[in-house]
Motif scaffolding. Structure first.
Motif, PDB file in Angstrom:
ATOM      1  N   LEU A 343       0.809  -1.219   0.000  1.00 44.46           N
ATOM      2  CA  LEU A 343       0.000   0.000   0.000  1.00 44.46           C
ATOM      3  C   LEU A 343       0.842   1.268   0.000  1.00 44.46           C
ATOM      4  CD1 LEU A 343      -2.608  -1.195   2.635  1.00 44.46           C
ATOM      5  CD2 LEU A 343      -3.066  -0.772   0.212  1.00 44.46           C
ATOM      6  N   ILE A 344       2.088   1.131   0.453  1.00 50.84           N
ATOM      7  CA  ILE A 344       2.916   2.321   0.664  1.00 50.84           C
ATOM      8  C   ILE A 344       3.918   2.502  -0.481  1.00 50.84           C
ATOM      9  CG2 ILE A 344       4.488   3.476   2.287  1.00 50.84           C
ATOM     10  CD1 ILE A 344       1.698   2.989   3.467  1.00 50.84           C
ATOM     11  N   ARG A 345       3.845   3.665  -1.123  1.00 46.80           N
ATOM     12  CA  ARG A 345       4.687   3.932  -2.288  1.00 46.80           C
ATOM     13  C   ARG A 345       6.176   3.756  -2.001  1.00 46.80           C
ATOM     14  NH1 ARG A 345       7.548   8.373  -3.710  1.00 46.80           N
ATOM     15  NH2 ARG A 345       6.713   9.452  -1.906  1.00 46.80           N
ATOM     16  N   VAL A 346       6.644   4.363  -0.897  1.00 45.95           N
ATOM     17  CA  VAL A 346       8.093   4.341  -0.666  1.00 45.95           C
ATOM     18  C   VAL A 346       8.612   2.949  -0.333  1.00 45.95           C
ATOM     19  CG1 VAL A 346       8.285   6.771  -0.036  1.00 45.95           C
ATOM     20  CG2 VAL A 346       7.895   5.082   1.766  1.00 45.95           C
ATOM     21  N   GLU A 347       7.714   2.008  -0.073  1.00 45.61           N
ATOM     22  CA  GLU A 347       8.155   0.634   0.188  1.00 45.61           C
ATOM     23  C   GLU A 347       7.990  -0.264  -1.041  1.00 45.61           C
ATOM     24  OE1 GLU A 347       5.860  -0.563   3.568  1.00 45.61           O
ATOM     25  OE2 GLU A 347       6.808   0.934   4.862  1.00 45.61           O
ATOM     26  N   ALA A 348       7.499   0.309  -2.137  1.00 45.70           N
ATOM     27  CA  ALA A 348       7.169  -0.514  -3.307  1.00 45.70           C
ATOM     28  C   ALA A 348       8.423  -1.037  -4.006  1.00 45.70           C
ATOM     29  CB  ALA A 348       6.336   0.299  -4.288  1.00 45.70           C
ATOM     30  N   ASP A 349       8.317  -2.235  -4.592  1.00 45.74           N
ATOM     31  CA  ASP A 349       9.408  -2.813  -5.365  1.00 45.74           C
ATOM     32  C   ASP A 349       9.425  -2.194  -6.763  1.00 45.74           C
ATOM     33  OD1 ASP A 349       7.654  -4.549  -7.216  1.00 45.74           O
ATOM     34  OD2 ASP A 349       6.972  -5.080  -5.199  1.00 45.74           O
ATOM     35  N   GLU A 350      10.457  -2.529  -7.544  1.00 44.35           N
ATOM     36  CA  GLU A 350      10.608  -1.856  -8.844  1.00 44.35           C
ATOM     37  C   GLU A 350       9.507  -2.227  -9.835  1.00 44.35           C
ATOM     38  OE1 GLU A 350      14.004  -2.758 -11.413  1.00 44.35           O
ATOM     39  OE2 GLU A 350      14.345  -4.623 -10.362  1.00 44.35           O
ATOM     40  N   LEU A 351       8.809  -3.319  -9.577  1.00 40.78           N
ATOM     41  CA  LEU A 351       7.753  -3.752 -10.489  1.00 40.78           C
ATOM     42  C   LEU A 351       6.419  -3.040 -10.207  1.00 40.78           C
ATOM     43  CD1 LEU A 351       7.574  -5.693 -12.816  1.00 40.78           C
ATOM     44  CD2 LEU A 351       7.049  -7.542 -11.233  1.00 40.78           C
ATOM     45  N   THR A 352       6.086  -2.868  -8.949  1.00 38.22           N
ATOM     46  CA  THR A 352       4.771  -2.295  -8.613  1.00 38.22           C
ATOM     47  C   THR A 352       4.816  -0.783  -8.374  1.00 38.22           C
ATOM     48  OG1 THR A 352       5.102  -2.835  -6.275  1.00 38.22           O
ATOM     49  CG2 THR A 352       3.930  -4.452  -7.603  1.00 38.22           C
ATOM     50  N   TYR A 353       6.019  -0.209  -8.341  1.00 37.60           N
ATOM     51  CA  TYR A 353       6.159   1.213  -8.001  1.00 37.60           C
ATOM     52  C   TYR A 353       5.303   2.124  -8.893  1.00 37.60           C
ATOM     53  CZ  TYR A 353       8.199   5.571  -6.520  1.00 37.60           C
ATOM     54  OH  TYR A 353       8.348   6.834  -6.012  1.00 37.60           O
ATOM     55  N   ASN A 354       5.318   1.853 -10.182  1.00 38.48           N
ATOM     56  CA  ASN A 354       4.628   2.767 -11.109  1.00 38.48           C
ATOM     57  C   ASN A 354       3.107   2.783 -10.928  1.00 38.48           C
ATOM     58  OD1 ASN A 354       6.967   3.765 -12.695  1.00 38.48           O
ATOM     59  ND2 ASN A 354       7.195   1.589 -13.092  1.00 38.48           N
ATOM     60  N   PHE A 355       2.544   1.706 -10.366  1.00 42.51           N
ATOM     61  CA  PHE A 355       1.104   1.718 -10.080  1.00 42.51           C
ATOM     62  C   PHE A 355       0.768   2.829  -9.084  1.00 42.51           C
ATOM     63  CE2 PHE A 355       1.355  -3.092 -10.889  1.00 42.51           C
ATOM     64  CZ  PHE A 355       0.944  -2.953 -12.198  1.00 42.51           C
ATOM     65  N   HIS A 356       1.652   3.023  -8.128  1.00 39.91           N
ATOM     66  CA  HIS A 356       1.426   4.069  -7.120  1.00 39.91           C
ATOM     67  C   HIS A 356       1.430   5.462  -7.766  1.00 39.91           C
ATOM     68  CE1 HIS A 356       1.873   1.442  -3.530  1.00 39.91           C
ATOM     69  NE2 HIS A 356       2.556   0.713  -4.380  1.00 39.91           N
ATOM     70  N   ILE A 357       2.224   5.588  -8.805  1.00 41.57           N
ATOM     71  CA  ILE A 357       2.328   6.894  -9.465  1.00 41.57           C
ATOM     72  C   ILE A 357       1.125   7.152 -10.371  1.00 41.57           C
ATOM     73  CG2 ILE A 357       3.741   8.346 -10.981  1.00 41.57           C
ATOM     74  CD1 ILE A 357       4.929   7.672  -8.153  1.00 41.57           C
ATOM     75  N   VAL A 358       0.704   6.157 -11.118  1.00 46.01           N
ATOM     76  CA  VAL A 358      -0.415   6.383 -12.044  1.00 46.01           C
ATOM     77  C   VAL A 358      -1.675   6.761 -11.260  1.00 46.01           C
ATOM     78  CG1 VAL A 358      -1.200   3.964 -12.269  1.00 46.01           C
ATOM     79  CG2 VAL A 358      -1.576   5.535 -14.146  1.00 46.01           C
ATOM     80  N   LEU A 483      11.718  -0.087 -20.614  1.00 47.78           N
ATOM     81  CA  LEU A 483      11.536  -0.454 -19.206  1.00 47.78           C
ATOM     82  C   LEU A 483      10.788  -1.783 -19.115  1.00 47.78           C
ATOM     83  CD1 LEU A 483      11.571   0.178 -16.118  1.00 47.78           C
ATOM     84  CD2 LEU A 483       9.410   1.403 -16.461  1.00 47.78           C
ATOM     85  N   VAL A 484       9.728  -1.916 -19.916  1.00 49.43           N
ATOM     86  CA  VAL A 484       8.927  -3.136 -19.909  1.00 49.43           C
ATOM     87  C   VAL A 484       9.798  -4.332 -20.301  1.00 49.43           C
ATOM     88  CG1 VAL A 484       7.018  -4.349 -21.023  1.00 49.43           C
ATOM     89  CG2 VAL A 484       6.734  -1.964 -20.324  1.00 49.43           C
ATOM     90  N   ARG A 485      10.599  -4.163 -21.346  1.00 43.31           N
ATOM     91  CA  ARG A 485      11.451  -5.278 -21.788  1.00 43.31           C
ATOM     92  C   ARG A 485      12.440  -5.703 -20.721  1.00 43.31           C
ATOM     93  NH1 ARG A 485      13.312  -5.046 -28.038  1.00 43.31           N
ATOM     94  NH2 ARG A 485      11.342  -4.295 -28.908  1.00 43.31           N
ATOM     95  N   TYR A 486      13.040  -4.711 -20.062  1.00 41.83           N
ATOM     96  CA  TYR A 486      13.994  -5.022 -18.985  1.00 41.83           C
ATOM     97  C   TYR A 486      13.297  -5.789 -17.865  1.00 41.83           C
ATOM     98  CZ  TYR A 486      15.735  -3.798 -14.305  1.00 41.83           C
ATOM     99  OH  TYR A 486      16.062  -3.844 -12.974  1.00 41.83           O
ATOM    100  N   LEU A 487      12.106  -5.326 -17.459  1.00 50.37           N
ATOM    101  CA  LEU A 487      11.398  -5.982 -16.357  1.00 50.37           C
ATOM    102  C   LEU A 487      10.935  -7.376 -16.749  1.00 50.37           C
ATOM    103  CD1 LEU A 487       9.332  -2.934 -15.041  1.00 50.37           C
ATOM    104  CD2 LEU A 487      11.247  -4.027 -13.863  1.00 50.37           C
ATOM    105  N   GLU A 488      10.475  -7.506 -17.987  1.00 50.41           N
ATOM    106  CA  GLU A 488      10.051  -8.815 -18.493  1.00 50.41           C
ATOM    107  C   GLU A 488      11.214  -9.809 -18.420  1.00 50.41           C
ATOM    108  OE1 GLU A 488       8.660  -8.186 -22.468  1.00 50.41           O
ATOM    109  OE2 GLU A 488       6.553  -8.353 -21.832  1.00 50.41           O
TER     110      GLU A 488
END
Ligand code: MG
Length: 493
Positions: A343-358, A483-488
């Protein structure tokens, strides 16, 4: 630097502004690190006076900059000076002093109230202030002027020329792709959602030694750089020979401290590698927040969270943290890359971080357009969390009240975090054409990577706008595909 006498005169006139920025940056750094708790009032007064002096000294250059705008035969450096000064002057000229003062006063009060509201998880306490701030920001957008969406005026303040069209173009493919990758990680379990190392306690002194070693691995200089401690890590740049970062020690989950150090070092490396010939000029700064964040994310995630870097770091971890002995490098790597929707942005991992921003971006955009009422924000927030991250906040402290940005009036800031991730993906794709990155990390050849970044981006300071810089280097702007390719590749193959 410039052969043009008008540009030289502007650069000369900028020197006191540079000095004021230097002073303000040092005051702010001190406030966040060593200033006694009860000294905020005097510091606030001093900073406000410095801001007024800056406004006056900057607008004093208006006639010269207007003259320079009409000149022909300017080179990249000259055009950079005019562009940056015009942006600064524009802001000060367009915002009436009364509005500037209202924003300053309201946000200072609001930040205090927000802290209390978050503690009590009481949105009602804060909502009146948020209404005032949204109203002031809508007025600010009107005064600044915009084409298209009013939020564009606020975006541009943090990221030159950025528009809602750009951000929509980034998020519309990014969000579904990230969801797909997340689903795959969760079903196939390449990385865990929990790791035993998260709950192991460490001694601060031992972690401090680990961080010192990390600074050595990253090649941070001894004489023009220092690291201190703060709750929320940050970087302060007083170009060009004094860059400071902070890190944090929470006593457990040691990766948080490590990645704070690497993230802030990424910001510092950018500042430290600006061409010294730009010293004391308007161009002795990073080109934008998004590009700045791309550097910190690049080092934190693309380099720091790689298998190769974990292997390089492993002996240091083992000799300083006794609890590491039961974990091999591969296991530490999976701890570094844990994926857990939170739930917390600053604790988010590199995969879910952008959901917090959108989520924040969508809310800000609607508030500034007058299409969403402040009273509706908590429920819109919670619905969006459920939609994007799959979990629903139980209260407002872990929902709408978690970030400081809105109380400080920072509408338009959040998108630059995702831009940072996107641009870092573009860099990663581009640098791989010129070198074997894994090999460079494995052989501790980080100076090779630093040289590359210096040559392609850091040395230029603010000579080019963020969009110009991307076009020169990548031939395109803000392409989320890399970014998507790197994460994939990292998370699903
Ligand atoms: Mg950062």
């Amino acid at each position: 630097m410039s052969k043009n006498p008008v540009i030289s005169e502007i650069v000369e006139g900028y020197k006191p502004i540079w000095a004021l920025d230097h002073v303000s940056a040092l005051l702010e750094w001190d406030m966040e690190t060593y200033m006694p708790e009860g000294s905020a009032k005097g510091r606030g007064f001093a900073q406000a006076q410095a801001a007024l002096m800056k406004q006056k000294t900057t607008t004093d250059l208006t006639a010269l900059v207007t003259k320079a705008e009409k000149l022909s035969g300017l080179d990249d450096y000259d055009r950079g000076v005019v562009r940056v000064m015009k942006r600064d002057i524009d802001y000060f000229m367009k915002i009436p002093p009364k509005l500037l003062e209202d924003i300053q006063r309201t946000t200072t009060e609001a930040t205090v109230v927000w802290r209390e509201a978050r503690k009590k998880s009481d949105f009602e306490m804060f909502s009146g202030y948020l209404e005032k701030i949204v109203d002031l920001k809508r007025q600010e957008a009107d005064k600044l002027g915009y084409s298209g969406h009013p939020y564009n005026a606020l975006l541009d303040k943090f990221e030159e020329e950025l528009t809602t069209n750009d951000v929509d173009r980034i998020f519309s493919p990014l969000v579904p792709n990230l969801k797909k990758i997340l689903g795959k990680v969760q079903s196939e379990g390449k990385f865990p959602s929990k790791h035993p190392l998260e709950s192991v306690s460490y001694q601060t002194e031992a972690m401090r030694r680990v961080n010192e070693e990390i600074l050595k691995i990253l090649g941070m200089p001894d004489k023009t750089f220092r690291m201190d401690v703060s709750t929320h890590p940050f970087t302060t740049a007083m170009p060009i020979d004094d860059v400071r970062i902070t890190t944090r020690y929470e006593g457990k989950d040691f990766k948080e401290s490590i990645f704070s150090t690497i993230h802030e070092s990424g910001h510092a490396i950018y500042e430290l590698q600006v061409n010294p010939s730009l010293d004391y000029t308007p161009l002795a700064r990073a080109t934008s927040l998004g590009v700045h964040e791309s550097q910190s994310r690049f080092w934190e995630n693309f380099i720091g969270r790689s298998k190769e870097f974990t292997e390089v770091l492993y002996p240091t971890l083992k000799s300083n943290l006794p609890f590491i002995s039961g974990h091999n490098p591969l296991d530490v790597y999976s701890y570094f890359c844990t994926v857990k929707p939170s739930l917390i942005r600053v604790e988010a991992d590199e995969l879910t971080y952008n959901f917090h921003i959108v989520l924040r971006y969508e809310i800000e955009k609607q508030l500034i357009a007058g299409k969403l009422q402040v009273s509706e924000v908590p429920s819109v927030w919670n619905d969006a969390m459920e939609k994007y991250v799959g979990i629903r906040p139980k209260n407002d402290a872990e929902g709408v009240l978690q970030d400081v940005h809105w109380s400080g009036g920072g509408f338009g800031y959040f998108p630059t975090y995702s831009l940072g991730n996107v641009i870092a993906g573009m860099f990663f794709h581009r640098i791989k054409k010129d070198m074997d990155v894994k090999e460079a990390v494995r052989t501790a050849g980080l100076s090779k990577i630093k040289m590359w970044l210096k040559e392609k981006i850091h040395q230029y300071g603010a000579i080019y706008s963020p969009k110009e810089l991307q076009k020169r280097l990548f031939g395109e702007e803000y392409n989320p595909e890399w970014l998507v390719r790197y994460l994939e590749e990292k998370y699903t193959t």
